[in-house]
Design a protein around this motif. Sequence first.
Motif, short mmCIF file in Angstrom:
data_model
loop_
_atom_site.label_atom_id
_atom_site.label_comp_id
_atom_site.label_asym_id
_atom_site.label_seq_id
_atom_site.Cartn_x
_atom_site.Cartn_y
_atom_site.Cartn_z
N GLY A 277 43.50 35.82 25.83
CA GLY A 277 42.14 35.32 25.98
C GLY A 277 41.74 35.11 27.43
N ALA A 278 42.68 34.63 28.24
CA ALA A 278 42.38 34.41 29.66
C ALA A 278 42.05 35.72 30.35
CB ALA A 278 43.57 33.74 30.35
N GLY A 279 42.83 36.76 30.09
CA GLY A 279 42.54 38.06 30.68
C GLY A 279 41.18 38.58 30.25
N ALA A 280 40.85 38.41 28.96
CA ALA A 280 39.57 38.89 28.44
C ALA A 280 38.40 38.09 29.04
CB ALA A 280 39.56 38.79 26.92
N TYR A 281 38.53 36.78 29.06
CA TYR A 281 37.44 35.93 29.58
C TYR A 281 37.20 36.17 31.07
CZ TYR A 281 36.26 32.99 25.58
OH TYR A 281 35.78 32.53 24.38
N ILE A 282 38.26 36.23 31.85
CA ILE A 282 38.10 36.43 33.29
C ILE A 282 37.45 37.79 33.57
CG2 ILE A 282 39.33 36.72 35.47
CD1 ILE A 282 41.37 34.69 34.44
N THR A 283 37.85 38.81 32.83
CA THR A 283 37.24 40.13 32.99
C THR A 283 35.76 40.10 32.64
OG1 THR A 283 39.34 41.23 32.49
CG2 THR A 283 37.35 42.54 32.25
N GLY A 284 35.44 39.48 31.48
CA GLY A 284 34.04 39.41 31.06
C GLY A 284 33.18 38.59 32.00
N ILE A 285 33.70 37.46 32.48
CA ILE A 285 32.94 36.62 33.42
C ILE A 285 32.73 37.34 34.74
CG2 ILE A 285 33.10 34.51 34.80
CD1 ILE A 285 34.50 33.20 32.39
N ILE B 126 32.48 40.54 35.29
CA ILE B 126 31.48 41.60 35.15
C ILE B 126 30.10 41.01 34.84
CG2 ILE B 126 30.78 43.61 33.78
CD1 ILE B 126 33.74 44.18 33.30
N GLY B 127 30.04 40.10 33.87
CA GLY B 127 28.76 39.59 33.41
C GLY B 127 28.08 38.61 34.35
N HIS B 128 28.86 37.73 34.99
CA HIS B 128 28.29 36.69 35.85
C HIS B 128 28.21 37.11 37.31
CE1 HIS B 128 28.19 33.17 33.00
NE2 HIS B 128 28.98 34.01 32.34
N PHE B 129 29.13 37.93 37.76
CA PHE B 129 29.19 38.25 39.18
C PHE B 129 28.99 39.72 39.49
CE2 PHE B 129 31.81 34.44 38.54
CZ PHE B 129 31.19 33.55 39.42
N GLY B 130 28.85 40.57 38.48
CA GLY B 130 28.61 41.99 38.72
C GLY B 130 29.77 42.72 39.37
N VAL B 131 30.99 42.25 39.14
CA VAL B 131 32.18 42.88 39.73
C VAL B 131 32.42 44.22 39.04
CG1 VAL B 131 34.69 42.62 40.02
CG2 VAL B 131 33.18 40.64 40.30
N PRO B 132 32.81 45.27 39.77
CA PRO B 132 33.13 46.55 39.13
C PRO B 132 34.24 46.39 38.10
CG PRO B 132 32.99 46.81 41.51
CD PRO B 132 32.92 45.34 41.24
N TRP B 133 34.26 47.28 37.10
CA TRP B 133 35.19 47.14 35.97
C TRP B 133 36.64 47.13 36.41
CZ3 TRP B 133 38.78 50.90 34.85
CH2 TRP B 133 38.61 52.13 35.50
N TYR B 134 36.99 47.98 37.41
CA TYR B 134 38.40 48.06 37.81
C TYR B 134 38.84 46.79 38.53
CZ TYR B 134 35.85 49.72 41.94
OH TYR B 134 34.95 49.84 42.98
N ALA B 135 37.93 46.20 39.34
CA ALA B 135 38.25 44.94 40.00
C ALA B 135 38.32 43.81 38.99
CB ALA B 135 37.22 44.63 41.08
N ALA B 136 37.46 43.87 37.95
CA ALA B 136 37.48 42.85 36.90
C ALA B 136 38.80 42.88 36.13
CB ALA B 136 36.30 43.05 35.96
N LEU C 182 41.68 43.87 37.37
CA LEU C 182 42.68 43.31 38.28
C LEU C 182 42.60 41.78 38.30
CD1 LEU C 182 44.90 43.86 40.34
CD2 LEU C 182 43.13 44.03 42.10
N LEU C 183 41.38 41.24 38.31
CA LEU C 183 41.21 39.79 38.29
C LEU C 183 41.72 39.19 36.98
CD1 LEU C 183 37.65 39.45 39.90
CD2 LEU C 183 39.82 38.72 40.91
N GLY C 184 41.41 39.87 35.86
CA GLY C 184 41.85 39.38 34.56
C GLY C 184 43.36 39.35 34.43
N VAL C 185 44.02 40.41 34.89
CA VAL C 185 45.48 40.47 34.83
C VAL C 185 46.11 39.43 35.75
CG1 VAL C 185 47.48 41.93 35.33
CG2 VAL C 185 45.51 42.90 34.15
N THR C 186 45.54 39.29 36.95
CA THR C 186 46.07 38.30 37.90
C THR C 186 45.89 36.88 37.37
OG1 THR C 186 45.53 39.78 39.75
CG2 THR C 186 45.95 37.46 40.27
N GLY C 187 44.70 36.59 36.84
CA GLY C 187 44.45 35.26 36.29
C GLY C 187 45.35 34.94 35.11
N GLY C 188 45.54 35.92 34.22
CA GLY C 188 46.44 35.72 33.09
C GLY C 188 47.87 35.52 33.53
N GLY C 189 48.28 36.24 34.57
CA GLY C 189 49.64 36.09 35.09
C GLY C 189 49.86 34.72 35.72
#
Length: 321
Positions: free
Chosen positions: A72-80, A82-92, A94-101
């Motif tokens: 869930g953390a990886g999914a939420y961080i990726t969605g936030i 992209i949706g809130h900050f307009g981050v490109p999908w590949y960077a999102a 990376l952020l999701g995986v890093t946050g989950g880790g």
Amino acid sequence: MPSSVRKPARLKSLVTTYRVPLSIIALCLLPWLLPSKALAVNVLVYGVVAIGYNLLFGYTGLLSFGHAAFVGAGAYITGIAIGHFGVPWYAAILLGVTGGGLLAFAIGALSTRTRGIYFSMVTLALAQLVYYVALQASSWTGGENGLRGFTVNKINLLGYDVNFLDPVNKYYVLMTFAALALWIVSRILNSPFGAAIEAIRENERRASTCGYNVERTKLLSFTLSGTICALGGTMSALHLAFVPLDSLHYHASGMIVMMTLLGGASSFFGPFVGALVFLVMEDVFSLWTSHWQIIVGSIFVLFVLFLPKGIWGTFLARVMR
């Protein structure tokens, strides 16, 4: 050595050596063997989550009831992102995986201090804490309604725009991440660290006597497991363009455990088989009755009783024999 002994040994060596390319070939054929491409993508996503969990449960011997927190953390961080900050999908991703880790490291640092059923209960409690944090932070996560509004329509690969809304394109784009996860897990298992976690699974005291730092090894295994599960969560977010709050619930953690056991814990490709069997059963039985969980649960009990090595683990054992 008799030929009857050499043949299973040679076959086992071949399967172990080429397990990653063989697994990728099987995944390439999967969308054409299942009734729908959406089901194939779900198998891909949950297969990645299950192989991440299998690293901790099947190979390290630690039973966690809280791995939905990392998905869930990886999914939420990726969605936030992209949706809130307009981050490109590949960077999102990376952020999701890093946050989950990082979340896995924090929870692992607390839970690996305990053993046995206490370890399982601590992971469950901490994962439910993450669930309630997401529930209360509704301005970011959408609360009970889940996170929406971050659809990825196109993906640019090597200068070419790929229509990500096409089910076939979506499957093979996400399959590259699944292949990466398989390669990473294979490298881990082939390394000295892989031997260390299996030694801990077999006998923790003896592993400590042999000079392994058991606590540090378990923490690293927990962190790697949670990171791979977070990758599965980011894939789910891109696939659905929606993150339900239930992805953090303990029911999701139980489903991950069931998939791993169905396919075969401590078998390399078993988690994908378990994810496939579970999702197909859910897809079929949910058309018959709204109480499909009773049927799936009964079948799961039968598998645990009569196929303790799981579907794929039992199949490999019989082939090798």
